[in-house]
Write an enzyme that holds these catalytic residues in place. Structure first.
Site, mmCIF file in Angstrom:
data_model
loop_
_atom_site.group_PDB
_atom_site.id
_atom_site.type_symbol
_atom_site.label_atom_id
_atom_site.label_comp_id
_atom_site.label_asym_id
_atom_site.label_seq_id
_atom_site.Cartn_x
_atom_site.Cartn_y
_atom_site.Cartn_z
ATOM 1 N N HIS A 66 0.887 -1.177 0.000
ATOM 2 C CA HIS A 66 0.000 0.000 0.000
ATOM 3 C C HIS A 66 0.922 1.223 0.000
ATOM 4 C CE1 HIS A 66 -3.513 -2.495 1.244
ATOM 5 N NE2 HIS A 66 -2.568 -3.199 1.839
ATOM 6 N N PHE A 67 1.028 1.908 -1.123
ATOM 7 C CA PHE A 67 2.017 2.988 -1.240
ATOM 8 C C PHE A 67 1.410 4.398 -1.153
ATOM 9 C CE2 PHE A 67 5.712 0.400 -3.353
ATOM 10 C CZ PHE A 67 5.963 -0.178 -2.127
ATOM 11 N N ARG A 68 0.096 4.489 -0.950
ATOM 12 C CA ARG A 68 -0.576 5.718 -0.486
ATOM 13 C C ARG A 68 -0.706 6.853 -1.475
ATOM 14 N NH1 ARG A 68 -2.587 2.535 3.215
ATOM 15 N NH2 ARG A 68 -1.348 2.221 5.082
ATOM 16 N N HIS A 180 -8.762 -10.019 0.486
ATOM 17 C CA HIS A 180 -8.452 -9.799 1.904
ATOM 18 C C HIS A 180 -9.603 -10.475 2.636
ATOM 19 C CE1 HIS A 180 -7.181 -7.065 5.412
ATOM 20 N NE2 HIS A 180 -8.096 -7.890 5.863
ATOM 21 N N ASP A 305 2.622 -6.695 2.563
ATOM 22 C CA ASP A 305 1.488 -5.855 2.966
ATOM 23 C C ASP A 305 2.006 -4.534 3.548
ATOM 24 O OD1 ASP A 305 -1.134 -5.084 3.301
ATOM 25 O OD2 ASP A 305 -1.398 -6.122 5.201
#
Ligand code: DOR
Length: 443
Positions: A66-68, A180, A305
């Site tokens: 998750h690189f935002r 998920h 993750d």
């Protein structure tokens, strides 16, 4: 130095495609590995890397991060995250759709690809997110490794927790679905029961093993009903591993994170809410069963993750504290340290962190050190140990759940597409990765 057209990596210990270790030279030309042999002679234009005493592995492909960016860049952005990747030996990543706006349309996917082409030091791919609403781009968005479904642990549009909506997604199309798997109804109910408790350890009780098992069972049932390619993200419990051991169709794959292998609920006492993630950390028994499942091939590969939140955000009292922890800088040394402790082999680490990921997502020409493969490589040092230190980290969030852990196998040189992107502490920030292509999961 950062843009050689030809590299000769000399006298490295390498993992051959058959899993054996050998001392060899590896020659790259432009973006590709062209020769692997005991002794290769140089030409004047070749940059030589003396790899004596070091181990060369296929670059890590991290299939869940998750690189935002866009929208949450105060936590991380594609540049800082990809710098952290380069330092951690991660040469490719697959990123998740819970950015702002959500990656649920071709337009949002194109925007991420455009940003990544400008900012990313390593190769990149982006999942398309499913919503309960039937969005037209879900089946046609391209390029993408597949559809991401949050069955639980998410709020807003990305939560798909109703059976009818889930079934509609599994029933339509044939591209890969990554889940998920946590049961949101059970989480809601248990949140009420434990509402007065602010000890973060309660997180593992609220989102318990049963919540994970119920959702994994449902995803598996739907995948079997429609023979739909399914990937189970960050499997965390002994019960799910046992389920898959008994019943895993050939079109199903599963992954585990280093933290679900190496941390457990005892971490809450030491690092409090920094140990809080979804799915939560479990008991030592779960660690052991997950390790065995990984060694036996029930679990196919490793993902971090990587889910950065600032220390200020994490310092809030539970349950206001957000779930998630960073991982791309530490995953390879953590797994190689486990290999040095005889928990697994170096060859299996290379398989779980590169080869098997490339295979599962149909990423051509990655995941092996052999002529014709892309020159995405990491040279690691298995002779020395260094602790994880906050001040050394490049992730914008600036912390790690593994601070103080003394690890070996730290990257010395990372190579992306035949270009040196990291060399003994120095980053070459002008290097750019490429968009990954997926042969199996895009329709
Ligand atoms: O702990 C988590 N944090 N798990 C997820 O699946 C999402 C992630 C995030 O984006 O913060």
């Amino acid at each position: 130095m950062p843009f050689p057209i030809s590299l000769l990596i000399r006298h490295a210990q390498i993992i051959l495609p058959n899993g054996e270790l050998a001392i060899a030279d590896v020659l790259t030309s432009d973006r590709t590995i062209v020769e692997v042999a005991p002794e290769i002679s140089t030409t004047a234009s070749t940059t030589v890397i003396d790899a004596h005493g070091l181990t060369l592995l296929p670059g890590v492909i991290d299939p869940q991060v998750h690189f935002r960016e866009p929208g949450l860049e105060h936590k991380e952005d594609l540049f800082t995250a990809s710098c952290a990747c380069a330092k951690g030996g991660v040469t490719s990543f697959l990123e998740m759709p819970n950015t702002r706006p959500l990656t649920v349309t071709q337009q949002a996917l194109d925007d991420k690809l455009q940003r990544a082409s400008q900012k990313c030091l390593v190769n990149y791919g982006f999942f398309i997110g499913a919503t309960a609403e039937d969005l037209p781009d879900l089946l046609t968005a391209n390029p993408t490794p597949g559809i991401k479904i949050f069955m639980g642990s998410m709020h807003g549009e990305l939560l798909v927790d109703q059976d009818t909506a889930l079934e509609a997604i599994f029933a339509t199309g044939d591209r890969l679905i990554a889940v998920h798997a946590e049961d949101q109804a059970r989480i809601y109910q248990r949140r009420k029961e434990f509402a007065d408790i602010h000890d973060p350890a309660v997180h593992s009780q609220i989102q318990d093993n049963q919540a994970a098992l119920l959702a994994t069972q449902l995803a598996l049932k739907l995948s079997k009903k429609y023979q739909r390619r399914l990937h189970i993200l960050h499997m965390s419990t002994a019960e799910e591993a046992d389920l898959l051991r008994q019943d895993k169709p050939s079109w199903v794959t599963a992954e585990v994170t280093p933290q679900h292998l190496l941390l457990n609920t005892s971490a809450y006492e030491k690092i409090g809410t920094r140990a809080q993630m979804n799915p939560p950390l479990r008991l030592p028994h779960d660690n052991e069963v997950l390790w065995q499942a990984l060694r036996d091939g029930v679990i196919d590969f490793i993902a971090t993750d990587h889910a950065p939140h600032t220390l200020e955000e994490k310092a809030q009292e539970y349950p206001k504290s957000p779930s998630g922890m960073p991982g791309v800088e530490t995953s390879l040394p953590l797994m190689l340290t486990a290999a040095m402790q005889q928990r697994c082999t170096i060859a299996s680490v290379a398989n779980w962190m590169s080869t098997a990921v490339a295979k599962a997502y149909g990423i051509l020409n990655k995941g092996a050190i052999a002529p014709g493969y892309d020159a995405d490589l990491v040279l690691v040092d298995l002779n020395t140990y260094h602790p994880v230190r906050r001040e050394d980290l490049l992730t914008k969030c600036g912390w790690s759940p593994f601070e103080g852990w003394n690890l070996t196998g730290w990257p010395v040189v990372t190579i992306v597409g035949g270009q040196i992107v990291y060399n003994k502490g120095q980053l070459y920030t002008e290097v750019r990765g490429q968009a990954l292509k997926f042969t199996q999961s895009s329709s």
